[in-house]
Design an enzyme around this catalytic site. Structure first.
Site, PDB file in Angstrom:
ATOM      1  CB  CYS C 131      35.306 -37.007  10.453  1.00 42.31           C
ATOM      2  SG  CYS C 131      35.095 -37.408  12.196  1.00 42.31           S
ATOM      3  CB  CYS C 134      33.977 -35.079  15.598  1.00 38.63           C
ATOM      4  SG  CYS C 134      35.345 -36.235  15.339  1.00 38.63           S
ATOM      5  CB  SER C 135      35.082 -32.050  11.898  1.00 41.57           C
ATOM      6  OG  SER C 135      35.455 -31.317  12.933  1.00 41.57           O
ATOM      7  CB  CYS C 136      38.804 -37.005  12.156  1.00 40.99           C
ATOM      8  SG  CYS C 136      38.021 -37.746  13.679  1.00 40.99           S
TER       9      CYS C 136
END
Lengths: 97, 113, 235
Positions: C131, C134-136
């Site tokens: 991701c 962000c950090s999905c």
């Protein structure tokens, strides 16, 4: 035949949106259609969100990175909302997988 | 109007992978739980969380930890949603800090398991 | 890099005996010893926000504890169970690739509103998940992501030089294998269905699941037989 689309080359500054910079203006093919989802550009501000179609688009590394591609024929898939996509005519020469 | 936002980092130069790993502290898990519960109640969305994180800028990303950034964003989103006012928050923060100098002392006994 | 250092250099060791009342996490590990470190602004904010939400009747302490327990219960083991079933049951695999969330729920996974897309590795294709914005991460299926997944090096580089990044994980892909990177930019979350290792014919699902770790479901590793089994398979 795979349907070609180009990511809009819009560059609004400072707003929450989910179209990565590195894919703006790049052409790919629709990998699958995912249905409709609330528009994050409204959800981020606590607003009622319109439902927008979301698509998975496949790009070649050659198309994204040009000569800098590590392996031109490798691919990258990303989810892009339909309002950030425009159709690409078949006649246009593009580098879609 | 052509500036790239700091968080939109795909393809930018960056260093080697760092594989260090840590377990989360209880307060960090509580931040995560507050986010889950607030969004499940429709108070704000994950895009609202991200929007504030993005607006906090690259310095916050480089200097604060993950859940330090999250609690800032959760708090701002809750104020925007009308859950509490800045004055209510300020009063509560003063009470919390007056209880003691550590997380354990500043937590109410009843909420500290 | 300076970001995401979660320790505050407070110099305190773990497990001070007089803080044992704080208890252990459900996984049986002690929580990090923050109780005797100076209160940080973020910790004070967490206490204040939590108490305000409880006072206003928006959440209860019990609901917070339950949310933590649910998250702590999630781990890559659930994903490994899904993978092992797909390896042994072609009809399940077809359902998994068609609708990842429904197939995960079939096995009892507690995944909330997760919209899961499963991508399959084979002899010609290797998939890897990131991701960049962000950090999905499929956290309701796999638990919380590793720290490296959230950091700049991975998010920036894996979309432009995936093979080099994978080699830093110790995974050197053959030239004939195509790399397919998936950037989790919106509402979907991704799980890699690794290729079943050679030499596992007739294995039980439980034995197969033990070969599948978190990294292989993100796509930065591939399942491998333990050395002894590999020798047996070769013989």
């Amino acid at each position: 035949m795979a349907e070609r689309v180009r990511v809009k080359d819009w560059r609004p500054r400072g707003f929450h949106l989910r179209t990565p910079w590195y894919l703006r203006g790049k052409t790919g093919v629709i990998e699958r259609r995912l249905g409709e989802f609330g528009n994050p550009e409204q959800l981020a501000y606590g607003l009622p969100a319109e439902k927008k179609p979301l698509l998975r688009v496949r790009f070649t590394m050659r198309e994204i990175w040009g000569d800098a591609a590590e392996r031109p024929d490798d691919t990258l898939d990303a989810e892009i909302y339909a309002h950030w996509l425009e159709p690409v005519a078949d006649a246009e020469t593009t580098d879609a997988p | 109007m052509t500036e790239r936002s700091w968080h939109d980092m795909g393809g930018l130069p960056a260093g080697e992978m760092d594989f260090s790993q840590h377990d989360f502290a209880l307060w960090e898990k509580r931040v995560d739980a507050l986010m889950t519960l607030a969004t499940s109640r429709g108070m704000f969305t994950v895009d609202g969380l991200r929007r504030v994180l993005e607006d906090m800028g690259p310095e916050a990303f480089e200097t604060l930890t993950y859940y330090e950034r999250w609690i800032e964003s959760v708090t701002r989103n809750l104020v925007e949603a009308g859950a509490f006012t800045p004055a209510e928050l300020a009063e509560k923060l003063a009470q919390v800090k007056a209880r003691g100098a550590t997380y354990g002392e500043a937590s109410l006994g009843a909420s500290d398991g | 890099m300076p970001h995401d250092h979660h320790d505050h250099d407070h110099g305190h060791g773990h497990g001070h005996a007089h803080h044992s009342h704080e208890g252990m996490s459900p996984s049986g590990h002690p929580y990090r010893a923050d109780q005797d470190a100076p209160l940080t602004d973020a910790q004070a904010l967490e206490i204040a926000v939590r108490e305000l939400l409880v006072e206003k009747g928006i959440v209860t302490e019990a609901q917070i504890a339950e949310a933590i327990a649910r998250m702590d219960a999630r781990s890559p083991a659930m994903g490994a169970k899904v993978v092992a079933r797909a390896w042994t049951d072609p009809a399940y695999k077809a359902r998994l690739l068609a609708d990842g969330s429904a197939a995960a729920r079939e096995l009892g996974a507690d995944i909330d509103a997760l919209k899961l897309v499963v991508v399959e590795n084979d002899a010609a294709t290797h998939n890897v998940i990131v991701c960049t914005l962000c950090s999905c991460y499929p956290r309701t299926l796999l638990g919380l992501p590793p720290d490296w997944y959230k950091q700049r090096a991975y998010r920036s580089r894996v979309v432009i030089e995936p093979r080099r990044v994978l080699s830093e994980f110790g995974l050197d892909l053959p030239d004939e294998v195509a790399v397919r990177v998936h950037d989790s930019t919106a509402d979907m979350r991704y799980l890699v269905l690794p290729a079943r290792p050679q030499g596992t014919e007739g294995w039980s699902e439980e034995r197969l699941a033990a070969l599948v770790d978190r990294d292989s479901m993100i796509g930065v590793a591939v399942p491998r037989l333990p050395a002894g089994d590999e020798a047996a398979a070769a013989g």
